[in-house]
Design a protein around this motif. Structure first.
Motif, mmCIF file in Angstrom:
data_model
loop_
_atom_site.group_PDB
_atom_site.id
_atom_site.type_symbol
_atom_site.label_atom_id
_atom_site.label_comp_id
_atom_site.label_asym_id
_atom_site.label_seq_id
_atom_site.Cartn_x
_atom_site.Cartn_y
_atom_site.Cartn_z
ATOM 1 N N THR A 1 37.605 37.851 38.454
ATOM 2 C CA THR A 1 39.027 38.178 38.602
ATOM 3 C C THR A 1 39.205 39.521 38.529
ATOM 4 O OG1 THR A 1 39.321 35.989 37.379
ATOM 5 C CG2 THR A 1 41.414 37.760 37.657
ATOM 6 N N ALA B 1 40.872 41.562 41.560
ATOM 7 C CA ALA B 1 41.992 42.481 41.267
ATOM 8 C C ALA B 1 41.734 43.858 42.031
ATOM 9 C CB ALA B 1 42.334 42.399 39.715
ATOM 10 N N LEU C 1 42.303 43.587 45.623
ATOM 11 C CA LEU C 1 43.781 43.343 45.894
ATOM 12 C C LEU C 1 44.349 44.801 45.657
ATOM 13 C CD1 LEU C 1 46.348 41.534 46.288
ATOM 14 C CD2 LEU C 1 46.425 41.557 43.782
ATOM 15 N N ALA C 2 44.069 45.618 44.791
ATOM 16 C CA ALA C 2 44.786 46.795 44.601
ATOM 17 C C ALA C 2 44.351 47.903 45.465
ATOM 18 C CB ALA C 2 44.372 47.117 42.931
ATOM 19 N N PHE D 1 40.529 46.089 35.458
ATOM 20 C CA PHE D 1 41.876 45.548 35.607
ATOM 21 C C PHE D 1 42.753 46.764 35.248
ATOM 22 C CE2 PHE D 1 40.214 41.521 33.967
ATOM 23 C CZ PHE D 1 40.872 40.567 35.061
ATOM 24 N N SER E 1 43.280 48.587 38.388
ATOM 25 C CA SER E 1 43.984 48.000 39.599
ATOM 26 C C SER E 1 45.323 47.732 39.108
ATOM 27 C CB SER E 1 43.496 46.441 39.464
ATOM 28 O OG SER E 1 42.093 46.463 39.698
ATOM 29 N N GLY E 2 45.616 47.842 37.725
ATOM 30 C CA GLY E 2 47.009 47.761 37.552
ATOM 31 C C GLY E 2 47.878 49.039 37.923
#
Length: 157
Positions: A82, A86, A89-90, A142, A145-146
Motif C-alpha cells: 500500500t 501510495a 499515486l502521489a 506514506f 506521499s501525503g
C-alpha cells in the motif's frame, strides 16, 4: 554497468512480489528442516513439531521461529504494498521510491536472518531495531506521499 544502478528508472512496483518471496522463503526453510512437514496439512506443522521428541529443542525453536517470521512477513506485506502504491499515486520521484522500497527489502532479509537465528536477548533487540527500520521506511513512503498530495491540492486552490 552504470545502467544497473540507474535510480531514475522506477522499479519499486517489482519490490512488492520480491517482498512476497522474502516472506515465503522462511517457510520453505522450515519445511525442509524436518521430515514431519506434511504439505497436505501445512498449518498443523507447528503443533506436530511441538509433540515430536526426536528433534532437538534448538532445531524445533529455529523451525518455529522461521514459521513465525514468515507470518510476520505476510502480515506486513499489505502495509508495504500500500505504501509503494501510495508513492506511485502521489508521484514520488523514482529515486525515493526505489531507495525506500529496496531499503525495506533489505531490512526484511536481515530481519528474517536475525529472527531465525535469534538465541539471545541482544539478537532479540537487534531484531526489533531491524523491524522498526523497515516499518520506518514504509511510514516514510506514506508521509512523503501525503505531503506530495497535500501540496498538489494546495496548488489547485
Amino acid at each position: 554497468m552504470a545502467s544497473l544502478f540507474d535510480t531514475t528508472r522506477n522499479f519499486s512496483l517489482y519490490t512488492i512480489p520480491a517482498a512476497w518471496v522474502i516472506a515465503f522463503v522462511p517457510h520453505f526453510y522450515a519445511a525442509t528442516q524436518s521430515k514431519l512437514f506434511d504439505n497436505r496439512s501445512s498449518r498443523t506443522y507447528a503443533q506436530t513439531l511441538e509433540k515430536d521428541q526426536t528433534i532437538s529443542k534448538d532445531t524445533k525453536s529455529r523451525i518455529l521461529r522461521a514459521e513465525a517470521v514468515q507470518t510476520n512477513g505476510f502480515e506486513n506485506l499489505a502495509l508495504f504494498a500500500t505504501a509503494v502504491l501510495a508513492g506511485h499515486l502521489a508521484g514520488l520521484p523514482a529515486a525515493k521510491l526505489n531507495t525506500l522500497s529496496v531499503g525495506y527489502l533489505i531490512s526484511r532479509v536481515v530481519y528474517n536472518f536475525v529472527y531465525i537465528n535469534n538465541t539471545s536477548e541482544g539478537m532479540a533487540n537487534l531484531r526489533s531495531v531491524v523491524f522498526l527500520a523497515g516499518v520506518g521506511q514504509v511510514m516514510a513512503l506514506f508521509i512523503m506521499s501525503g505531503n506530495m498530495l497535500r501540496e498538489r491540492a494546495a496548488n489547485l486552490l
